[in-house]
Every structure is written in structure tokens, then in C-alpha cells.
Write an enzyme that holds these catalytic residues in place. Structure first.
Site, PDB file in Angstrom:
ATOM      1  N   ASN A   1      89.541  76.233  35.707  1.00  0.00           N
ATOM      2  CA  ASN A   1      90.582  76.529  34.219  1.00  0.00           C
ATOM      3  C   ASN A   1      90.351  78.340  34.500  1.00  0.00           C
ATOM      4  O   ASN A   1      91.298  79.253  33.626  1.00  0.00           O
ATOM      5  CB  ASN A   1      90.522  75.941  33.345  1.00  0.00           C
ATOM      6  CG  ASN A   1      89.026  76.837  32.294  1.00  0.00           C
ATOM      7  OD1 ASN A   1      88.035  77.521  33.261  1.00  0.00           O
ATOM      8  ND2 ASN A   1      88.591  75.616  31.669  1.00  0.00           N
TER       9      ASN A   1
ATOM     10  N   ASP B   1      75.338  83.647  29.737  1.00  0.00           N
ATOM     11  CA  ASP B   1      75.808  82.470  29.114  1.00  0.00           C
ATOM     12  C   ASP B   1      74.857  81.739  28.940  1.00  0.00           C
ATOM     13  O   ASP B   1      73.210  82.141  29.789  1.00  0.00           O
ATOM     14  CB  ASP B   1      76.379  82.050  28.966  1.00  0.00           C
ATOM     15  CG  ASP B   1      77.199  81.585  30.627  1.00  0.00           C
ATOM     16  OD1 ASP B   1      75.839  81.463  31.530  1.00  0.00           O
ATOM     17  OD2 ASP B   1      78.376  81.542  30.993  1.00  0.00           O
TER      18      ASP B   1
ATOM     19  N   HIS C   1      87.904  80.089  33.277  1.00  0.00           N
ATOM     20  CA  HIS C   1      86.833  80.898  32.790  1.00  0.00           C
ATOM     21  C   HIS C   1      86.048  81.432  33.352  1.00  0.00           C
ATOM     22  O   HIS C   1      85.718  80.847  34.918  1.00  0.00           O
ATOM     23  CB  HIS C   1      86.464  80.044  31.701  1.00  0.00           C
ATOM     24  CG  HIS C   1      85.176  78.840  32.703  1.00  0.00           C
ATOM     25  ND1 HIS C   1      85.949  77.326  32.773  1.00  0.00           N
ATOM     26  CD2 HIS C   1      83.705  79.074  33.042  1.00  0.00           C
ATOM     27  CE1 HIS C   1      84.754  77.063  33.069  1.00  0.00           C
ATOM     28  NE2 HIS C   1      83.893  78.234  33.718  1.00  0.00           N
TER      29      HIS C   1
ATOM     30  N   GLU D   1      86.507  80.186  28.297  1.00  0.00           N
ATOM     31  CA  GLU D   1      87.354  79.348  28.245  1.00  0.00           C
ATOM     32  C   GLU D   1      88.898  79.757  27.738  1.00  0.00           C
ATOM     33  O   GLU D   1      88.886  81.012  27.153  1.00  0.00           O
ATOM     34  CB  GLU D   1      86.766  78.021  27.266  1.00  0.00           C
ATOM     35  CG  GLU D   1      85.941  77.932  27.347  1.00  0.00           C
ATOM     36  CD  GLU D   1      85.712  76.657  28.916  1.00  0.00           C
ATOM     37  OE1 GLU D   1      86.366  76.935  29.694  1.00  0.00           O
ATOM     38  OE2 GLU D   1      84.730  76.135  28.700  1.00  0.00           O
TER      39      GLU D   1
END
Length: 263
Positions: free
Chosen positions: A136, A67, A138, A143
Site C-alpha cells: 500500500n 520501527d 507504506h 501507513e
């Protein structure tokens, strides 16, 4: 999914680096998927050490990063291209022309995403993909709520991820809220996936990944579908798993079998 629980973060880095070194020995022109963030840095230090000691060469290796922030060019100190140069590429013998990071300054980021997918395919796919994991769940910048079949695309960052990454930016500095990220479907097409996690702050995410349901609410849970997914975690990150000793027992028995067979 293989779960390897080790004593501490240093052991996690050494174990993970050894997997990559063995992959390169087996296939010198390996295609590696690489990640940024604090967790992979120790692994990269182990790879640099192995290179300096003559235990591995990266001359034929190519790489694709997961990314990049949208809106930052490669020279920006907080860009992931800059990070990779500083933390790994500048210190090994890899050809930087063969190291690809999504272009954060692309004039047409949607077209750039399609070209990134095409480039991965042209290289024959990723042999080993390195991942970290967010609190979380990800992976990359996929996400919660991300499609489990998603491809490389533009993604909006959650407030939690923006807050987690704020420490890397000065208080008055522009912090991107968008990114380009490989999709979960892209990640799952890698021949092998290696996820690293250390620290108690990752324990909930690891429990959801390993023992929770397959759900877009925890993107990393998609790794349950991958036949060659390896989670390398320390005791703290493993602390909320239902039976840590059982996972350790499984790994010991598997390793005995591999040793007996000469793998």
C-alpha cells in the site's frame, strides 16, 4: 529521485549493499538507518559477506532502526531488535550499544518517541536510510493517510499490514496492532534514502511512488521531495512503470557521466 532497475532480487541486494559499503568507506563513523522485513535480508547478507572478506568494518558505525512493534520486548523472536541481531548485528563488528531500535516495551511510548528523535539529532542525523515498501506504499509503519511531515510516533497498523505480517506469528500468538515508527518527516531529513523493492506484488506501490502524485495516500511518494532518494528495484517491481526502458536509459547515461568524472 533516481530509479535503478536491475534483473533480479540478488542484483538489487548487491547494488544496495555497495552503496552502504561506499558510504562507510567515505565516513567510517556513518549513521545508518536500517529496516526490517524480507527485502533487506539479502542486503544484510551481502554486508556480512563484505565484513567477513575484510572489505568493510562497522566498528565506528551507529544505527537507528525505522520501527518496532509496540508491546514486544527486545527478546521476543518477532521483535525487530531480535530480527536485527539475528540478521545482521550478531555477524559483524558493530558495537551493539550504538545500534538503536525503538523500544517496543517502553512504559511511556510517547516519551520514548521524543527521545528517539533526540538521539538521532545528537548523532548528527542519518547519513543513509534504508527502506522497504509495503503493497500500500507504506514506509516504516507510516501507513496511508500519514502526515508527510510526521515525526517518530505511535502508529496503528492497517489491516493490510497486519495481514501481510501475520505469516511471522503463530496462529495463537499475540500480534501487535500498534507500532513505534520514524515519521515521514524524520525519514526525509536523512542525507540519502535507499529504497529496495522486488517482486510483482510491489509493482503498484512503485508506480505510485515514482509516477503518481505526491500524496499521503501513498506515503512513499514523499520521496519525490528528496534530492538524494535512490529506488533500487527488480524487473518485476518495475513492471507497471510507464516506460521501463527510459528509466534504464537515464541510469546508463548518468553512470557514464559519473564514470567520466571519477565518482
Amino acid at each position: 529521485m533516481k530509479v535503478v532497475i536491475l534483473n533480479d532480487a540478488a542484483a538489487v541486494a548487491r547494488y544496495g549493499a555497495d552503496l552502504f559499503i561506499r558510504q562507510i568507506h567515505k565516513k567510517p563513523d556513518s549513521v545508518l538507518g536500517l529496516a526490517t522485513g524480507s527485502t533487506p535480508v539479502a542486503l544484510y547478507k551481502e554486508l556480512i559477506l563484505a565484513y567477513r572478506e575484510g572489505r568493510v568494518t562497522f566498528k565506528q558505525v551507529s544505527s537507528f532502526n525505522l520501527d518496532e512493534y509496540l508491546g514486544l520486548d527486545a527478546a521476543h523472536p518477532q521483535s525487530y531488535r531480535y530480527f536485527m541481531n539475528e540478521q545482521l548485528f550478531n555477524h559483524i563488528d558493530i558495537d551493539k550499544a550504538h545500534t538503536l531500535v525503538p523500544p517496543g516495551d517502553a512504559a511511556d511510548p510517547i516519551a520514548a518517541c521524543a527521545l528517539y528523535e533526540k538521539a538521532i539529532a545528537q548523532r548528527g542525523g542519518i547519513d543513509v536510510q534504508l527502506l522497504g515498501i509495503g503493497r500500500n506504499g507504506h514506509i516504516g509503519f507510516n501507513e496511508p493517510s500519514s502526515s508527510l511531515m510526521s515525526r517518530t510516533r505511535v502508529k496503528t497498523l492497517t489491516r493490510a499490514t497486519i495481514d501481510d505480517n501475520a505469516r511471522f506469528f503463530a496462529p495463537d500468538e499475540y500480534q501487535p496492532h500498534l507500532s513505534i515508527t520514524m515519521g515521514i518527516g524524520t525519514i526525509l531529513e536523512s542525507k540519502k534514502v535507499v529504497l529496495l523493492a522486488t517482486g510483482e506484488n510491489k509493482a503498484d506501490a512503485i508506480k505510485a511512488t515514482v509516477e503518481g502524485p505526491l500524496t499521503a495516500a501513498c506515503p512513499a511518494s514523499a520521496l519525490q521531495l528528496h534530492e538524494q532518494a535512490v529506488l533500487i528495484i527488480d524487473e518485476a517491481a518495475a513492471s507497471k512503470l510507464s516506460d521501463v526502458e527510459f528509466y534504464k536509459h537515464i541510469e546508463r547515461e548518468n553512470q557514464k557521466l559519473l564514470d567520466r568524472l571519477g565518482y
